[in-house]
Design a protein around this motif. Structure first.
Motif, PDB file in Angstrom:
ATOM      1  N   ASN A   1       0.791  -1.090  -0.042  1.00 24.96           N
ATOM      2  CA  ASN A   1       0.181  -0.109  -0.199  1.00 24.96           C
ATOM      3  C   ASN A   1       0.947   1.282   0.058  1.00 24.96           C
ATOM      4  OD1 ASN A   1      -2.567  -1.369   0.011  1.00 24.96           O
ATOM      5  ND2 ASN A   1      -2.037  -1.901   2.378  1.00 24.96           N
TER       6      ASN A   1
ATOM      7  N   ARG B   1       0.259   4.312   1.441  1.00 24.99           N
ATOM      8  CA  ARG B   1      -0.374   4.968   2.429  1.00 24.99           C
ATOM      9  C   ARG B   1      -0.274   4.262   3.749  1.00 24.99           C
ATOM     10  NH1 ARG B   1      -4.209   1.571   3.563  1.00 24.99           N
ATOM     11  NH2 ARG B   1      -4.858   0.332   1.996  1.00 24.99           N
TER      12      ARG B   1
ATOM     13  N   GLU C   1      -4.024   0.454  11.383  1.00 25.20           N
ATOM     14  CA  GLU C   1      -2.426   0.700  11.786  1.00 25.20           C
ATOM     15  C   GLU C   1      -1.942   2.091  12.357  1.00 25.20           C
ATOM     16  OE1 GLU C   1      -3.601  -0.725   9.223  1.00 25.20           O
ATOM     17  OE2 GLU C   1      -2.908  -2.651   8.743  1.00 25.20           O
TER      18      GLU C   1
HETATM   19  N1  GLY Z   1      -6.125  -2.005   7.720  1.00 23.51           N
HETATM   20  C1  GLY Z   1      -5.574  -2.445   6.392  1.00 23.51           C
HETATM   21  C2  GLY Z   1      -5.157  -1.169   5.449  1.00 23.51           C
HETATM   22  O1  GLY Z   1      -5.505  -0.142   5.955  1.00 23.51           O
HETATM   23  O2  GLY Z   1      -4.984  -1.622   4.424  1.00 23.51           O
END
Ligand code: GLY
Ligand code: AMP
Length: 459
Positions: free
Chosen positions: A314, A316, A321
């Motif tokens: 990802n 970003r 998290e």
């Molecule tokens: N919690 C997983 C994400 O933000 O991709």
């Protein structure tokens, strides 16, 4: 007494000068992640920092001036940033990045942190990400790309991903809001997944006109996030998400029901290996391919017996998290984000507390399918006053008498630090005990289970 206008001490003049300078930061997004980012920015030592959030939510509005522009209306955001002389823009989610918000802002001379459009393809196209990993020898699951359902069925029938009773993973190529990955337990389930993704039109043409078919990996998952400035990087504490809605990792996939960060998520040796085999080759590979990586990189890892393997990139911060990670940040997030745009990360402190942290998501009845909204939330203020606890708002609104109402599927992220994970979890759950509304649900086992996240077909 007569006062002379300029009779100020050098120190006061200095403070005045800072005040005139000030700094305006625009955060883009409206969830718990953006609340946590705004909260961490607001703790900056910079005098006269002014925060804006587009579009924001009721919780974020306590810290940042709401701006009524959608996160994907990137032209309007750029106009706003120019008109209001915004000094720095921080992007929360993937959609504006994939649309090229960073390229657009930069072309207008506006400072912004995040991945440019080309780099954002690491998230917005799974086949692009897999080909990138293959090219740069970054460990990941074995895969094939199919551009039609027929081709996908042929690949399965060829047996290269195992016999009819083998697990295999089917992924829509494009952004699918967490709904594009199916871990099928048999070939039959994989075939159904292909037809669902490619033929039903459920994800839209762009997301599912091609699919990635890949080997199913086994192990624990971990999320490794970092800040990058095109040259250097700074790791964040590794985190573990819990993606299924139900306890013991059951039920449908969600955006994330809870996260923990502590030393057990990724041991020292595995972390070193992940840095050497994944993080550095990824940043070097991006440079070699002509797109320097800037902003935030989030590597989803499977810790297999053969070592860490990349499940996904990802470009970003994750949600939730971010909530669990940023409560451990001891350095100034304004400085860090600025450094990612200036290439000065190596000279900027990025320090984390030695504690553990946890975030427990409180969701509304019906989430993740169709969530009920408008329920009155009780006990929020009491929960937020607890020691070591931050309550981040993901989906709240204010009623006509100022009361807090639910306004989304994920409503709150109750987040806490502690000397160890048990302490952090105890603080979270004590605070959760203060909060209630009709239909509230959450997982009581955050930090106690593996925290796996796939949509397993047939459930
Ligand atoms: N919690 C997983 C994400 O933000 O991709
Ligand atoms: P992704 O969006 O690619 O991270 O996939 C979402 C979730 O699907 C991951 O967090 C994993 O739990 C699961 N998953 C993805 N790829 C695989 C794989 N190759 N083997 C096993 N599980 C996977």
């Amino acid at each position: 007494m007569h006062r002379k206008r300029w009779n100020a001490s050098p120190l006061r003049l200095c403070v005045k000068a800072f005040k005139v300078i000030g700094m305006k930061i625009l955060v883009i997004g409206s969830g718990g992640r953006e609340h946590a980012i705004s909260w961490a920015l607001a703790r900056s030592a910079r005098p006269d920092l002014k925060l804006f959030c587009a579009p924001g939510n009721a919780g974020i509005a306590q810290l940042a001036e709401p701006v009524a522009i959608s996160a994907t209306d990137i032209e309007a955001l750029a106009d706003y940033a120019s008109e209001r002389a915004i000094d720095l823009t921080v992007v929360g989610g993937e959609a504006p990045l994939a649309l090229g918000i960073v390229d657009l802002f930069e072309s207008r001379g506006l400072r912004i942190t995040g991945a440019r459009r080309e780099a954002a393809r690491l998230e917005s196209s799974k086949s692009f990400a897999k080909d990138f990993m293959a090219r740069h020898k970054i460990p990941t699951a074995r895969y094939r790309v199919a551009v039609s359902a027929d081709e996908a069925h042929d690949i399965l029938r060829s047996g290269e991903f195992g016999a009819e009773d083998s697990s295999v993973v089917v992924k829509a190529d494009g952004l699918a809001g967490g709904k594009g990955v199916v871990v099928a337990r048999t070939r039959r389930e994989a075939e159904e997944a292909i037809d669902d993704l490619m033929l039903s039109g459920a994800l839209g043409v762009d997301a599912a006109s091609r699919v990635v078919i890949e080997e199913a990996l086994e192990g624990r998952e971990a999320s490794l996030l970092l800040f990058a400035d095109g040259r250097d990087y700074a790791l964040m504490p590794p985190a573990r998400d819990h993606k299924r809605v139900g306890e013991n990792d059951t039920g449908p996939n969600t955006g994330g029901m809870g996260v923990v960060t502590d030393a057990d998520v990724l041991d020292e040796e595995t972390l070193r290996r992940a840095v050497r085999e994944v993080v550095e080759p990824t940043l070097e590979g991006a440079r070699a391919d002509g797109f320097e990586f800037r902003g935030i990189l989030f590597v989803g890892l499977m810790l297999t017996e053969d070592g860490p393997r990349v499940l996904e990139y990802n470009v970003r911060f994750g949600d939730p998290e971010t909530q669990a990670i940023l409560v451990r940040l001891q350095s100034d997030l304004v400085d860090i984000f600025s450094a990612t745009t200036r290439g000065t990360l190596s000279q900027t402190p990025v320090r984390w507390s030695e504690e553990a942290s946890a975030c427990v998501v409180l969701a509304a009845r019906g989430y993740p399918a169709r969530a009920e909204t408008g329920a009155r939330i009780e006990g929020l203020e009491r929960a937020a006053l607890r020691e070591g606890v931050q309550v981040f708002h993901a989906g709240t609104a204010r009623g006509s008498n100022g009361e807090w109402l639910t306004a989304g599927g994920r409503v709150l992220g109750v987040t806490a630090t502690g000397q160890n994970l048990d302490r952090a979890l105890a603080r979270c759950y004590d605070a959760v005990g203060e909060i209630k509304w009709d239909g509230m649900h959450y997982r009581r086992d955050i930090g106690k289970v593996r925290g796996q996240g796939p949509v397993v077909s047939g459930q």
